[in-house]
Design an enzyme around this catalytic site. Sequence first.
Site, PDB file in Angstrom:
ATOM      1  N   GLY A 106       1.172  -1.247   0.052  1.00 63.32           N
ATOM      2  CA  GLY A 106       0.215  -0.189  -0.261  1.00 63.32           C
ATOM      3  C   GLY A 106       0.394   1.062   0.242  1.00 63.32           C
ATOM      4  O   GLY A 106       2.208   1.184   0.017  1.00 63.32           O
ATOM      5  N   GLY A 108       2.790   3.460   1.439  1.00 65.08           N
ATOM      6  CA  GLY A 108       3.060   3.791   2.739  1.00 65.08           C
ATOM      7  C   GLY A 108       3.785   5.976   3.286  1.00 65.08           C
ATOM      8  O   GLY A 108       4.262   5.550   4.420  1.00 65.08           O
ATOM      9  N   ARG A 109       4.330   6.155   1.883  1.00 67.84           N
ATOM     10  CA  ARG A 109       4.360   7.397   1.603  1.00 67.84           C
ATOM     11  C   ARG A 109       3.803   8.195   0.481  1.00 67.84           C
ATOM     12  O   ARG A 109       4.544   9.490   0.231  1.00 67.84           O
ATOM     13  CB  ARG A 109       5.730   7.491   1.856  1.00 67.84           C
ATOM     14  CG  ARG A 109       6.493   6.862   0.881  1.00 67.84           C
ATOM     15  CD  ARG A 109       7.834   7.277   0.468  1.00 67.84           C
ATOM     16  NE  ARG A 109       8.286   6.453  -0.315  1.00 67.84           N
ATOM     17  CZ  ARG A 109       9.823   6.101  -0.807  1.00 67.84           C
ATOM     18  NH1 ARG A 109      10.207   7.509  -0.540  1.00 67.84           N
ATOM     19  NH2 ARG A 109      10.356   5.849  -1.719  1.00 67.84           N
ATOM     20  N   LYS A 129       4.116  12.272  -3.193  1.00 73.44           N
ATOM     21  CA  LYS A 129       5.347  11.241  -2.738  1.00 73.44           C
ATOM     22  C   LYS A 129       5.878  11.948  -1.728  1.00 73.44           C
ATOM     23  O   LYS A 129       6.438  12.911  -1.556  1.00 73.44           O
ATOM     24  CB  LYS A 129       5.549  10.394  -3.683  1.00 73.44           C
ATOM     25  CG  LYS A 129       6.132   9.614  -2.752  1.00 73.44           C
ATOM     26  CD  LYS A 129       6.610   9.118  -4.580  1.00 73.44           C
ATOM     27  CE  LYS A 129       7.709   7.880  -4.952  1.00 73.44           C
ATOM     28  NZ  LYS A 129       8.411   7.408  -6.355  1.00 73.44           N
ATOM     29  N   ASP A 141       9.333   5.519   8.127  1.00 68.15           N
ATOM     30  CA  ASP A 141       8.418   7.642   8.429  1.00 68.15           C
ATOM     31  C   ASP A 141       7.849   7.816   7.246  1.00 68.15           C
ATOM     32  O   ASP A 141       7.531   8.910   8.072  1.00 68.15           O
ATOM     33  CB  ASP A 141       9.823   8.170   8.354  1.00 68.15           C
ATOM     34  CG  ASP A 141      11.111   8.209   6.913  1.00 68.15           C
ATOM     35  OD1 ASP A 141      10.655   7.877   5.993  1.00 68.15           O
ATOM     36  OD2 ASP A 141      12.161   8.601   7.510  1.00 68.15           O
ATOM     37  N   GLY A 142       7.486   7.251   6.394  1.00 68.62           N
ATOM     38  CA  GLY A 142       6.390   8.737   5.337  1.00 68.62           C
ATOM     39  C   GLY A 142       6.995   9.007   4.493  1.00 68.62           C
ATOM     40  O   GLY A 142       5.995  10.031   3.656  1.00 68.62           O
ATOM     41  N   ASP A 267       3.599  -4.677  -6.724  1.00 69.95           N
ATOM     42  CA  ASP A 267       3.571  -3.389  -6.774  1.00 69.95           C
ATOM     43  C   ASP A 267       4.040  -2.533  -7.386  1.00 69.95           C
ATOM     44  O   ASP A 267       3.292  -1.098  -7.618  1.00 69.95           O
ATOM     45  CB  ASP A 267       3.739  -3.423  -5.481  1.00 69.95           C
ATOM     46  CG  ASP A 267       5.311  -3.661  -4.766  1.00 69.95           C
ATOM     47  OD1 ASP A 267       5.435  -4.073  -5.067  1.00 69.95           O
ATOM     48  OD2 ASP A 267       5.420  -2.782  -4.468  1.00 69.95           O
TER      49      ASP A 267
HETATM   50  P1  AMP Z   1       8.653   0.510  -3.617  1.00 70.71           P
HETATM   51  O1  AMP Z   1       8.866  -0.438  -3.774  1.00 70.71           O
HETATM   52  O2  AMP Z   1       9.990   1.632  -3.220  1.00 70.71           O
HETATM   53  O3  AMP Z   1       7.883   1.214  -4.409  1.00 70.71           O
HETATM   54  O4  AMP Z   1       8.476   0.381  -2.414  1.00 70.71           O
HETATM   55  C1  AMP Z   1       7.775  -0.333  -1.270  1.00 70.71           C
HETATM   56  C2  AMP Z   1       6.641   0.064  -0.513  1.00 70.71           C
HETATM   57  O5  AMP Z   1       7.289   0.409   0.775  1.00 70.71           O
HETATM   58  C3  AMP Z   1       5.766   0.495  -0.786  1.00 70.71           C
HETATM   59  O6  AMP Z   1       4.247   0.193  -0.326  1.00 70.71           O
HETATM   60  C4  AMP Z   1       5.813   1.963  -0.123  1.00 70.71           C
HETATM   61  O7  AMP Z   1       5.166   3.160   0.396  1.00 70.71           O
HETATM   62  C5  AMP Z   1       6.936   1.506   1.125  1.00 70.71           C
HETATM   63  N1  AMP Z   1       8.166   2.917   1.627  1.00 70.71           N
HETATM   64  C6  AMP Z   1       8.836   3.078   0.847  1.00 70.71           C
HETATM   65  N2  AMP Z   1       9.489   4.133   1.984  1.00 70.71           N
HETATM   66  C7  AMP Z   1       8.412   4.448   2.587  1.00 70.71           C
HETATM   67  C8  AMP Z   1       8.968   5.248   3.099  1.00 70.71           C
HETATM   68  N3  AMP Z   1      10.202   6.629   4.093  1.00 70.71           N
HETATM   69  N4  AMP Z   1       8.058   5.284   4.977  1.00 70.71           N
HETATM   70  C9  AMP Z   1       6.799   4.047   4.993  1.00 70.71           C
HETATM   71  N5  AMP Z   1       6.760   3.279   3.184  1.00 70.71           N
HETATM   72  C10 AMP Z   1       7.524   3.679   2.318  1.00 70.71           C
HETATM   73 MG    MG Z   2       6.445   0.742  -5.110  1.00 69.43          MG
END
Ligand code: AMP
Ligand code: MG
Length: 492
Positions: A106, A108-109, A129, A141-142, A267
């Site tokens: 989902g 996350g940030r 983002k 940390d979002g 994803d």
């Molecule tokens: P990505 O593969 O980089 O697209 O990210 C994978 C997952 O990690 C996704 O669900 C993002 O929303 C979450 N995510 C990445 N960086 C952060 C962050 N700094 N804080 C919270 N969630 C994150």
């Molecule tokens: Mg992603």
Amino acid sequence: MRRVWPPGTFDRLSRAGAVMEAPRFDNSFARLPDQFFTRIDPVPVSDPQLIALNVSLVGQMGLDEDWLLSEAGLAMMAGNAMPSNAAPLAQVYAGHQFGGWSPQLGDGRAHLLGEVVGPDGLNWDIQLKGSGQTPYSRMGDGRAWLGPVLREYIISEAMHALGVPTTRALAAVSTGEPVLREQGYLPGAILTRVAPSHLRVGHFQYFAAEQDSDALGILLKYAIQKHYPDLDDDDAPGFLRAVMLAQADLVGRWMALGFIHGVMNTDNTHIGAITIDYGPCAFMDAYHPGKVFSSIDQFGRYAYGAQPQILVWNLAQLATALLPLMGSDRDKAISEAEAILEGYGAAYTDAWMRHMLPKIGITEPHEGDVELLQDLLNRMAENQADFTRTFRGLANGSTRDEFVDPTAFDAWASTWRGRVPDAPDLNRVNPAFIARNHRIEEAIQAALQADFAPFERLVEVLRHPYDDQPAHNDLQNAPLDQELVTQTFCGT
Ligand code: AMP
Ligand code: MG
């Protein structure tokens, strides 16, 4: 000082007599059932400053530039205050990350603020983002720091100018708040990302894993209306085939530019086949099919040459998720899905030929053409030839200089000239400028010193990647040994 505007205050402001207007959101995703998202506001930041606003995109989307440049606009892009008809939410999805299953990922940030329709009828999600934690943040940390935000801004806009379907960068703001990363405390930033949707293969996987066929059906209908409106909105097999063809075309385009996505998790695989989630991605300099940049991709799962196979693996996950919508006879559904995926090899080869062969001037392939191109690629790999410069140089005969052993190119070139005596204007298909890693790195380092000039120059030059721009020839150069960036990092 924390600026938190009461919602709605800034919908219509008058500045210098002109009426300014906030985006007119219409939020179709927010009208989907509750299990698709969590409604949540971005987390305000203390001192937002505008870094960049993509003015031509603002125009294309029919947004009000003056409003975006007003305090209310900045407050929206910083996540500090929303126009009254925004409906901020975080989407839920699942996914396979490096082959391992995560039942809930989902946003996350990221926060989807809402959707707008441009004057050309195109639909845009407006998403922040780096805008704070959501229920899907897990340990994160979002937030995002300035580096990855500028990276995504530069690369996604470069991809667009190169003709590759992609999420776009509408704006970047700094937050005034430090974020802690491995390298220490770094300045926080937020990207305003826009796209026709943010639907991923992982959305389908989430509802399939939840065994929620009703939601799955609603998602299918929504995805078809957004991205494949010619299909009946319950046509799961047709949808699978359409996503397969569109994604094959997308990856074919990446390959023709030497682009490595770096995290082709399910994803990060878009249902509308646009490039999404720029993290450790990179355009390669010297060509090698095994090239990997991502620091976390230890086994080369997402190497340049592995991308076509990874895509079909991801499509197989989509197919699996769609099975409940393909009739009550599961065996029959599986056979049907398999039959569709069997078409992938031919679809990808077509896409690859469609995007690669024109790079050597071939638009009507004959027998032997693929071998001719493959021979060039092999020689490039053996000679550490720069991918972009090799192809760009074909038009003016400068390519041989890219080869450690120029005679390796000469031998190929004489065969090529026999096959393609009058090449069409190759400069229309072989860009002069790509977003080279060392230049992105240079722009980020300067930005950390509050100098945004290298960032702005790079963005501007990359808006016209196929044009000769003599004043910026230095941006065409391959990195010197000491400039070489060998690793890239996820935005986290
Ligand atoms: P990505 O593969 O980089 O697209 O990210 C994978 C997952 O990690 C996704 O669900 C993002 O929303 C979450 N995510 C990445 N960086 C952060 C962050 N700094 N804080 C919270 N969630 C994150
Ligand atoms: Mg992603």
